[in-house]
Every structure is written in structure tokens, then in C-alpha cells.
Write an enzyme that holds these catalytic residues in place. Structure first.
Site: not given
Ligand code: ZN
Length: 454
Positions: A269, A320
Site C-alpha cells: 500500500h 489483495d
Molecule cells: Zn493485504
């Protein structure tokens, strides 16, 4: 030896035509452009280096579509997380394996040849370890044996509910290990990995600065001196505040000052960074593990792309939460997040050039690095991580060769993928995974058993 013939191909040095490519032992051992096809060659239209999917939580695939209903009050990342915890309370090893096989198959069909499985579901629902500590890691690996994907398995160290060694909450019991038990789990998983092809890897993943402590982080890093290191970082403003308050610095600043971050590392991220953090992270050699579809779905925010790319930062993409598996959509969402924020076009390219090429080739190189794979470009000695696309598809057929990656990223869907080789394993043919029906049937059975328990 396996041989392919491609009408055109993107090699490390650029586009070529009429390429014969030889694969031996999972690696590219012959490249002859301007050749003629030979009997026995597998013929494809356009051959590209395939991407690594550098960040996945496989089990979350089965929750896709369950969290898009607005409850009274303001929904947030944290209410999504609560539902995810309730979901995990009912998963058994068979379900974990069936879901993982499904999502790995979908990844391969989308054109990914490898996956970094950021694996934090370790124990039974009450928090007791299984009879075999690494039972659920074994299940991820069994799924990889079924699908043929190139697995980089990343067991997660998850010890606390927040900065300052806050004890785990009930919903987190299945994730929890102290450092000793974590190291034992990694050792077991490393042993099990020997049953997979030689391109599969193991690394470690301290979950986040919230879920570990500075002391524990140092201990596990000292105990695991090689292999990839992945960590979630700066996904949400609340997390940034918590780390700033508890550790005295913003998360990326703190990590770069307190851990030996280099090109073994992948920072997942890295959404909320200052300009200085962005430049420092780029200089560290770490890969930014960007997950644009999930980050949009969870309302995380856009990555600081222009500064990071201008500073030479490496990046790759991951699916993800696996709410949707689409390689082309992942890359275009990354670029569109930048355009929407900056009220601008063609953002993620340094200087002048093709955005599709910048995104695709950048993610290919960065993703391979993050997973510890010798891949990311088509060249002699590299793993044969290859994807073939149909250049006659309506989304691509009007384009010049140097526009093809723009067409792929912005105009096409994953249906243009015809064939995929993961370290030479030809797992997708004619757009379909070779074990599709069996994997689907097992998934449907597992879901039918799971749903009444939710
Ligand atoms: Zn993750």
C-alpha cells in the site's frame, strides 16, 4: 525442451517478430527472432513477460460481494475488517484450499504467473494451533500444486491488535503467533515447500507496525536473513496516526529508520506518505506493493505515484482482497486513481512515453523482484513466466506494436489472454486453466458447506 513460436514478442531489449523461444527446466534457454515456426512449436500471437501478483489474501476471494451493503452510519475500512473477521471464524482447511485454488486459477487466467500469498490465517477458530502448526500453509501450497502458479508463500507474524503490544481481539485469534511459534511455523512451511516446483519461494511478512513490535520485528528479521520481506504500511490515516503517536514517527519514516529496508522488501500500500517519505522509500530499493482495485474498494486513497516514479521507485501490483481478479483493471485503476486526483492525463510515466508500457513493464520487473523470482522480462536465463495475448482482439487489432500495451491496459479485458506459462508450466490454454472444471467443482462444494455456517 518446449518450444513456442510468437508472431511478435516483447523481449528485454524491445519488440521482435517471428520469435522462436525455447524453455528448458522452467527457464528461457533460446530466443531466435525472425525465424520460421517449426513442427511441434506452440504458436501464439503476441508474447509478453507475465506479471507477478505480489499481494493476495486468498480466502477473502469468497467474501467478494458480501461487503458492499451500506449499514446505517458511515461504513469504513474498519467495519469491512469486522466482517472479514466473522467470515474467517467459519473457514476450515478444506475451504481454505478450495478457495485458494479458485483464486490462483483466476489469477493465471488473468495473465499472472505467480502470487505472493500474505498468509495470516494460521490456527483453528478458537485460536488453538492445528495438530500440524503449518496446516493452513500446507493448504495454500496444495492449491499451488493444483493450479501450477508460482507461489511465494509469506507466512505472517501477527501478534498484537495495535501499537504498544495491545492484546489480540477475539476475531484475531486465528492469526496470532509470538515470535518463537512464528519461526517454528515458517520452518515447517519451508519444509513443505520442497514438494513444489523449484521456482516457488518462501519469505516472511510482519503484518504491519500495528501487529508487531519493534523488538519482535528485529528478532524475526535477524532469524530470516534471506528471502522476501513484506509488510502492510500506511494504508489508512488512522494507522498513520496510531504509529505516529505510539512510535514517534510516521510509518514509512519509522520503518526506514529502524529496519534494514532494501530490495528484499515490499511495502504493501504505502498510500499515505509525505513527499519526503515517498522519495526516501523510492531510494531504499523496496518495491511498492500497490493494490489499486482493493485500495479503491476499501476507500484507502491514491498512491503518491508521480513523486515516487520520478525518484526511480520500484512498484508492482497485487489483488489483495481479491474482490476482483483482473490484471488489466488493476493497472488501469492505478493510473485512473492518479488522473482523478490530479485532474490530469497520462500520469504514471516519467518524462514522455507510453503509459501502458510504463505500467506493465514496471509492474513486471517490480513484481518479480518483490516475489524473489528471476523474472519480469523475457530474456535468456530468466524464468519462463510468459503470457500470450490475442492481438486480433477488437481492443488491440487496430494498434501499432508500440501502442499494444496501452491497448491492453486501457482498452482490453483479460479475455485477450490465450496462454500462460508459469516457470514453463503451460497452465492456461485457449484462455482456460487446464484444471478449470475440477477446481470450480471443488470450490462450489466448499462454498455450499461454508455458507450455512456464516
Ligand atoms: Zn493485504
Amino acid at each position: 525442451m518446449v518450444t513456442l513460436f510468437a508472431k511478435r514478442a516483447l523481449l528485454a531489449e524491445g519488440w521482435v517478430e517471428n520469435l522462436r523461444l525455447e524453455i528448458t527446466g522452467g527457464a528461457v534457454t533460446g530466443l531466435t527472432p525472425d525465424s520460421a515456426a517449426q513442427p511441434g512449436d506452440t504458436r501464439v500471437d503476441t508474447l509478453l513477460p507475465a506479471l507477478a501478483n505480489l499481494h493476495s489474501h486468498a480466502f477473502q476471494r469468497a467474501m467478494a460481494g458480501m461487503t458492499e451493503y451500506r449499514l446505517a452510519g458511515r461504513d469504513s475500512f474498519w467495519t469491512w475488517r469486522d466482517l472479514m473477521y466473522r467470515f474467517t471464524a467459519h473457514l476450515d482447511p478444506e475451504g481454505v484450499e478450495a478457495i485458494a485454488a479458485l483464486v490462483q486459477m483466476e489469477m493465471l487466467e488473468a495473465g499472472y504467473t505467480s502470487v505472493g500469498e500474505f498468509h495470516y490465517l494460521h490456527h483453528q477458530p478458537d485460536g488453538q494451533p492445528y495438530a500440524r502448526l503449518a496446516e493452513l500453509s500446507d493448504r495454500i501450497m496444495a492449491a499451488a500444486a493444483t493450479t501450477g502458479i508460482g507461489l511465494t508463500h509469506l507466512p505472517v507474524l501477527y501478534s498484537y491488535a495495535g501499537v504498544g503490544e495491545v492484546p489480540l481481539e477475539a476475531g484475531q485469534r486465528r492469526f496470532g503467533n509470538n515470535v518463537d511459534r512464528f519461526c517454528a511455523l515458517v520452518d515447517q512451511a519451508r519444509g513443505a515447500l520442497r514438494d513444489l516446483p523449484g521456482d516457488c519461494r518462501i519469505g516472511i511478512a510482519p503484518h504491519s507496525l500495528r501487529a508487531t513490535s519493534p523488538r519482535d520485528l528485529n528478532t524475526v528479521l535477524a532469524a530470516h536473513g534471506e528471502g522476501p520481506v513484506h509488510i502492510h504500511i500506511s494504508e489508512q490515516p488512522k494507522e498513520v496516526e496510531e504509529v505516529l503517536t505510539g512510535l514517534g514517527a510516521r510509518p514509512v519514516d519509522w520503518l526506514l529508520d529502524n529496519a534494514p529496508v532494501d530490495d528484499r522488501w515490499c511495502l504493501i500500500h504505502a498510500t499515505h506518505m509525505t513527499e519526503a517519505e515517498t522519495r526516501a522509500m523510492a531510494a531504499s530499493g523496496a518495491v511498492a506493493g500497490l493494490c489499486p482495485i482493493t485500495e479503491a474498494n476499501l476507500g484507502d486513497g491514491p498512491f503518491n505515484g508521480p513523486t515516487y516514479l520520478a525518484a526511480g521507485g520500484a512498484f508492482g501490483v497485487g489483488s489483495d482482497s481479491n474482490v476482483r481478479i483482473s490484471l488489466t483493471e488493476e493497472l488501469r485503476t492505478l493510473e485512473y486513481s492518479q488522473r482523478l486526483r490530479d485532474l490530469s492525463r497520462n500520469v504514471l510515466v516519467v518524462g514522455e512515453g507510453s503509459v501502458g508500457q510504463s505500467l506493465y513493464s514496471g509492474a513486471a520487473r517490480g513484481g518479480a523482484r518483490a516475489l524473489g523470482r528471476r523474472a519480469g522480462q523475457i530474456a535468456l536465463g530468466q524464468l519462463a513466466d510468459l503470457v500470450a495475448v490475442d492481438g486480433t482482439d477488437p481492443a488491440l487489432c487496430a494498434l501499432e506494436v508500440d501502442q499494444l500495451l496501452d491497448g491492453l491496459v486501457f482498452a482490453a479485458s483479460d479475455r485477450v489472454v490465450t496462454d500462460v506459462w508459469a516457470a514453463g508450466r503451460h497452465q492456461v490454454r485457449g484462455g482456460r486453466h487446464v484444471a478449470r472444471e475440477a477446481i470450480l467443482a471443488r470450490y462450489r462444494t466448499a462454498i455450499a458447506e461454508l455458507l450455512p455456517r456464516l
